[in-house]
Scaffold this active site. Structure first.
Site, short mmCIF file in Angstrom:
data_model
loop_
_atom_site.label_atom_id
_atom_site.label_comp_id
_atom_site.label_asym_id
_atom_site.label_seq_id
_atom_site.Cartn_x
_atom_site.Cartn_y
_atom_site.Cartn_z
N ASP A 58 0.94 -1.12 0.02
CA ASP A 58 0.01 -0.05 -0.17
C ASP A 58 0.90 0.98 0.02
O ASP A 58 1.47 1.75 0.92
CB ASP A 58 -1.07 0.05 1.16
CG ASP A 58 -1.88 1.14 1.34
OD1 ASP A 58 -1.65 2.24 0.38
OD2 ASP A 58 -2.84 1.15 2.16
N SER A 136 -0.57 14.44 -14.02
CA SER A 136 -1.94 14.54 -14.76
C SER A 136 -1.72 16.10 -15.61
O SER A 136 -1.39 16.91 -14.98
CB SER A 136 -3.13 14.48 -13.82
OG SER A 136 -4.05 14.58 -14.71
N TYR A 149 -8.00 15.80 -6.71
CA TYR A 149 -7.05 15.23 -7.60
C TYR A 149 -5.98 16.25 -8.15
O TYR A 149 -4.93 15.96 -8.28
CB TYR A 149 -7.94 14.52 -8.48
CG TYR A 149 -7.13 13.80 -9.89
CD1 TYR A 149 -6.69 12.65 -9.51
CD2 TYR A 149 -7.02 14.35 -10.87
CE1 TYR A 149 -5.87 11.63 -10.38
CE2 TYR A 149 -6.21 13.54 -11.89
CZ TYR A 149 -5.76 12.27 -11.65
OH TYR A 149 -4.93 11.70 -12.58
N LYS A 153 -1.89 16.41 -7.84
CA LYS A 153 -1.31 16.36 -9.03
C LYS A 153 -0.28 17.67 -9.29
O LYS A 153 0.74 17.56 -9.86
CB LYS A 153 -1.96 16.04 -10.49
CG LYS A 153 -2.70 14.60 -10.29
CD LYS A 153 -1.78 13.38 -10.15
CE LYS A 153 -2.35 12.09 -10.47
NZ LYS A 153 -1.40 11.00 -10.48
#
Ligand code: NAD
Length: 247
Positions: A58, A136, A149, A153
């Protein structure tokens, strides 16, 4: 032991990480495929060849990342570390719960941070190594409902630049690859076949070349960045997105 050493690929069991793992195996690395999903990691390791290994970890947990690094070092010296494990989620900010926020931040940001630390700890004494972080397009192209998100990023891009400065004197290069839309389980699993067709067509329209990308497009950029051909490249975010965004 591979002459090129060990390449750790987190999130190597699926999508982009799978493409990166198989590409680096072909390029001659012993690949450590690290993933929460054991069956997926094993499947990729079997495809990658006899020097590859699946390691269940993990990557959001610092201790688990250190254990992963130790297990990978048992295969040989870690020369490449690709932080690709990630997750996404869409939600309006007023509906975001602490659980939603923590899940994305822990995997995308904390995991990437501890991955860089574990790699650096093992590369510094040898005076060489390459780290690639997968960020991203969302890091600098805002979209509604993608706030957590996008934030993680953008952090990946900045961490890359910070560490390129810090680790450069130790012979370690640190770069980012920022993919545009890529059809993977992350982006496609929740959609019907008709919706998938529509999403792919809509994304192709955003590219001046009319293209949608594949995991192999991202893997090719990673292969370049880890190679000696990129010896003069560090602290950069390489946007691999069919021209959808241009800085
Ligand atoms: P994916 O869901 O296909 O693969 C992600 C893999 O990461 C899975 O195998 C999953 O089990 C693993 N993973 C998730 N959390 C983990 C954890 N805590 N520890 C270990 N492994 C874990 O996703 P993908 O589309 O291939 O995305 C890979 C990376 O690329 C992500 O960081 C994502 O943000 C980034 N990205 C994807 C796209 C896209 O369009 N697909 C675009 C830009 C960036």
């Amino acid at each position: 032991m591979s002459a090129k050493g060990v390449a750790v690929v987190t999130g190597g069991g699926s999508g982009i990480g799978r493409g990166v793992a198989l590409t680096l195996a072909k390029a001659g690395y012993a690949v450590a495929i690290a993933d929460l999903n054991e069956a997926a990691a094993r499947e990729v390791a079997a495809l990658a060849g006899p020097s590859a290994r699946a390691i269940v970890a993990d990557t959001a947990e610092r201790d688990a990342v250190e254990a992963l690094a130790d297990a990978a070092e048992a295969m040989g010296p870690i020369t490449v570390w690709v932080n690709c494990a990630g997750t996404a989620g869409l939600a309006p900010i007023v509906e975001i719960t602490p659980e939603f926020y923590e899940r994305i931040r822990r995997i995308n940001q904390d995991g990437l941070f501890w991955g860089c630390a574990a790699a650096a700890r093992r590369m510094i004494p040898r005076g060489q190594g390459v780290i690639v972080n997968i960020s991203s397009n969302a890091a600098d192209q805002p979209m509604p409902q993608l706030s957590v998100y996008a934030m993680t990023k953008a952090a990946a891009n900045m961490l890359t630049r910070s560490l390129a400065m810090e680790l450069g004197p130790h012979g370690i290069r640190v770069n980012c690859v920022a993919p545009g839309f890529i059809a993977t389980p992350m982006t496609m699993a929740a959609h019907s076949p008709e919706e998938r067709e529509r999403i792919l067509a809509a994304n192709a329209l955003r590219s001046p070349m009319g293209l949608t990308g594949t995991p192999e497009d991202i893997a090719g950029a990673v292969r370049y960045l880890v190679s000696d051909e990129a010896r003069f490249v560090t602290g950069q975010t390489l946007r691999v997105n069919g021209g959808v965004s241009m800085p």
